[in-house]
Motif scaffolding. Sequence first.
Motif, PDB file in Angstrom:
ATOM      1  N   MET A  50      -9.880  -5.137  -1.555  1.00 14.55           N
ATOM      2  CA  MET A  50     -10.586  -3.933  -1.962  1.00 14.55           C
ATOM      3  C   MET A  50     -11.261  -3.251  -0.784  1.00 14.55           C
ATOM      4  SD  MET A  50     -12.207  -5.241  -5.630  1.00 14.55           S
ATOM      5  CE  MET A  50     -12.494  -3.609  -6.317  1.00 14.55           C
ATOM      6  N   GLU A  51     -11.842  -4.037   0.122  1.00 12.83           N
ATOM      7  CA  GLU A  51     -12.546  -3.461   1.273  1.00 12.83           C
ATOM      8  C   GLU A  51     -11.650  -3.351   2.505  1.00 12.83           C
ATOM      9  OE1 GLU A  51     -15.832  -6.110   1.545  1.00 12.83           O
ATOM     10  OE2 GLU A  51     -16.799  -5.356  -0.287  1.00 12.83           O
ATOM     11  N   ASP A  84      -8.054  -1.934  -7.530  1.00 16.63           N
ATOM     12  CA  ASP A  84      -8.962  -0.845  -7.896  1.00 16.63           C
ATOM     13  C   ASP A  84     -10.105  -1.305  -8.779  1.00 16.63           C
ATOM     14  OD1 ASP A  84      -7.306   1.621  -6.921  1.00 16.63           O
ATOM     15  OD2 ASP A  84      -5.880   0.377  -8.021  1.00 16.63           O
ATOM     16  N   THR A 129      -2.623   2.123 -10.319  1.00 11.85           N
ATOM     17  CA  THR A 129      -3.900   1.421 -10.281  1.00 11.85           C
ATOM     18  C   THR A 129      -3.726  -0.040 -10.698  1.00 11.85           C
ATOM     19  OG1 THR A 129      -4.389   2.240 -12.508  1.00 11.85           O
ATOM     20  CG2 THR A 129      -5.299   3.471 -10.650  1.00 11.85           C
ATOM     21  N   ARG A 139     -12.493  -9.091  -3.211  1.00  9.29           N
ATOM     22  CA  ARG A 139     -13.194  -7.879  -2.760  1.00  9.29           C
ATOM     23  C   ARG A 139     -12.993  -7.664  -1.264  1.00  9.29           C
ATOM     24  NH1 ARG A 139     -16.081  -4.653  -5.687  1.00  9.29           N
ATOM     25  NH2 ARG A 139     -16.706  -3.665  -3.726  1.00  9.29           N
ATOM     26  N   LEU A 143       0.828  -1.205   0.000  1.00  3.74           N
ATOM     27  CA  LEU A 143       0.000   0.000   0.000  1.00  3.74           C
ATOM     28  C   LEU A 143       0.862   1.254   0.000  1.00  3.74           C
ATOM     29  CD1 LEU A 143      -2.781  -1.082   2.504  1.00  3.74           C
ATOM     30  CD2 LEU A 143      -2.938  -0.929   0.015  1.00  3.74           C
ATOM     31  N   PRO A 154      -7.107  -1.029   0.239  1.00  3.05           N
ATOM     32  CA  PRO A 154      -7.377  -0.594  -1.143  1.00  3.05           C
ATOM     33  C   PRO A 154      -6.237  -0.940  -2.097  1.00  3.05           C
ATOM     34  CG  PRO A 154      -6.619   1.275   0.141  1.00  3.05           C
ATOM     35  CD  PRO A 154      -6.658   0.103   1.096  1.00  3.05           C
TER      36      PRO A 154
END
Length: 312
Positions: A58-59, A65, A32, A54, A25, A62
């Motif tokens: 993603m949740e 993307d 992206t 996800r 991160l 991040p």
Amino acid sequence: MLDEVERWLARRSWAAADRPLDLLLTAKRGTTVSVVLPALNEEATVGEIVTVIRRELMEAVPLVDELVVVDSGSSDRTTEVAAAAGARVVHRDAILPRIPAVPGKGEVLWRSLLATSGDIVCFVDADLREFSADFVSGVVGPLLTDPDVHFVKAMYDRPLGDRAGQGGRVTELVARPLLNLHWPQLAGFVQPLGGEYAARRSLLERLPFPVGYGVELGLLVDALHTVGLDALAQVDVGSRKHRHQDGQALGRMAAAIYRTAQLRLSRSHLVRPALTQFERGEGGFEARTYAVDTEERPPMREIGEYAARRAA
């Protein structure tokens, strides 16, 4: 093994745990990431894969993307299951409709470049069981942390039923001998035909895509010639469990892979691009002849619609 390959193994082979998510991160810095699942009749597994990506990438953090399932004409509930789990689902035929689609995994991967926008594109097969997010974060990691790396393949154990390490039959019987004999620089790849890998869009858009089963070998060989061995890498993500194909399907896969290799060796065509196999029928053995994929899609950057989108 070439000395060059031994040095490459020491420099460019890692484990997924070498790059924890917090490091990725921090390194992401606006880069992206798109994840693409090519799917054909995978309702039993695609939902869990989408859910894990996800939830964990993603949740919870991040890292990813964009998550896209490209369906190539499923007759089951693949599209509904994938959408319900949180993926954006696109049908192969809806991408670049000007060019009629042909069957094949490579066709789907090629078209996915026009349906996604990430700087890094990660491909994941949709038939994996007991899926781990390491399959994505592992191969994306080196691309985020090392600007000199352009293409990363996953490596893993491949059990066949209850037998450890017996999967990957086409790899061992066809792909590995071809690579060792003709492209010995690639002899260090543990899973050269694996469907889990990531690359920079700037590389993928420059490569031709074999439309069928030869796509993984073709991309690997062409990436070597385009960016060099030191720009390629592999990451250990543990174990890969998936649906195994029968022997005759593997024969057709092997023929497509051999054809892909032959084309890159000579830039010529097969004398007879077909494979005859035999199945026992009521009257004895019956011949079945299958066409071997002989078509390739050009580098995506040569497609007008893609160039226009990139310029917008």
